[in-house]
Design an enzyme around this catalytic site. Sequence first.
Site, PDB file in Angstrom:
ATOM      1  CG  ASP A  41      73.528   1.406  37.377  1.00  0.00           C
ATOM      2  OD1 ASP A  41      73.109   2.377  38.267  1.00  0.00           O
ATOM      3  OD2 ASP A  41      73.908   0.068  37.735  1.00  0.00           O
ATOM      4  CG  LEU A  42      74.379   2.936  30.765  1.00  0.00           C
ATOM      5  CD1 LEU A  42      73.659   2.186  29.596  1.00  0.00           C
ATOM      6  CD2 LEU A  42      75.706   3.337  31.067  1.00  0.00           C
TER       7      LEU A  42
END
Length: 420
Positions: free
Chosen positions: A193-194
């Site tokens: 996600d990051l």
Amino acid sequence: MQTSSNETQTPGSPALALAGVRVLDLSRVLAGPWCTQTLADLGADVIKVERPGSGDDTRAWGPPYLKDADGADTSEAAYYLGANRNKRSIAIDIASAQGQALIRKLAAQVDVLVENFKVGDLARYGLDAQTLQADNPGLVVCSITGFGQTGPYKDRAGYDYAIQGMGGLMSVTGERDELPGGGPQKVGVAVADLFTGLYATVAILAALRHRDATGQGQTIDMALLDTQVAMLANLGANYLCTGKAPGRIGNAHQNIVPYQVFEASDGHLIVAVGNDGQFAKFSEIVGHGDWAADPRFQSNAQRVRHRAELVPLIAAALKTRPRNNWLAALEKAKVPCGAINNLTDTFADPQVQARKMTVAMEHPLSDGLKLVANPIKLSATPVSYRHPPPLLGQHTRELLAEAGLTQAEVEQLIRDQIVT
């Protein structure tokens, strides 16, 4: 570019790199909000669109929650707070025709739209990129999904944990299978996600540069799985060069030796020897200068080939003295090394504090909000912390007024529960 009156710079304040850029954020959870928080930290005016009543899913992802002045839990989960500062929140029922009309009105007045709906969902509402760009040709639309807009998996929901597994990361993370505790292991934070959020940020900035040169917007198709495959980095290159899939190797490194965790007499430390000169210094410090002359260990390539012989020798030597003793000696000789901190140690570290990696912000529900700071250090256009993570719908009236609606129109939308 459209400029919001709420985001104009105070006279005498440092310039904001993205001042004048307006972003409509239809994303939730982490990858999209991480992208838009980065843009907001750099000065963009980010309008966070949320579902009335519940808002971003992560508002409820607790405990822990932000504490109020009496030490009681508020409604704001720490997870949500960590990815949503510097934004303004508007709550719109996007499933309603009136809500969709509001989204189109807002999208016509911004530079960037970020969304992470399932493939095709926004088209059902008449809010797909093609429709929005017909009204705003310079609009940059960034879609973030698990698997992208094309391919056999495009309709699947994608979550970081599953992507870490599918994208190969869990096959190279964790202790070796034959050792105690061996087996697949995810990374402790949602790295797919990051990383996707950060890649999306880079893509948006590139698209804005193109738009500024040509007047033409474009669409950006970001997929968590694509990002996870890309961030395999040297391990992906290792596989493509050899056809052999690397396995888990615990706290060691696939391509460098010694580059792993070792046990001292009173705890653990990291030794990260990156070249042969550093290895020679390391060998002297641990009392085995002869290692650097040993044909098995003279070069990194040989050390990798003879890992099974060298690592036990190092392990035995390092167990003879305390951790801080080794760290002091290695740091003095400029041999890369480090302690293994928990988060209490990390945030108390003098270097972390000197780099101002926490930021305190005033919040409507608490005077004790602290957040992890943005790591970007720009000399002329530093990041700024202008707004705490917003309450759900905190700026609904303000944003609708900016969009050109009258007070009567806004109040009617509230009565009709189209917005809150």
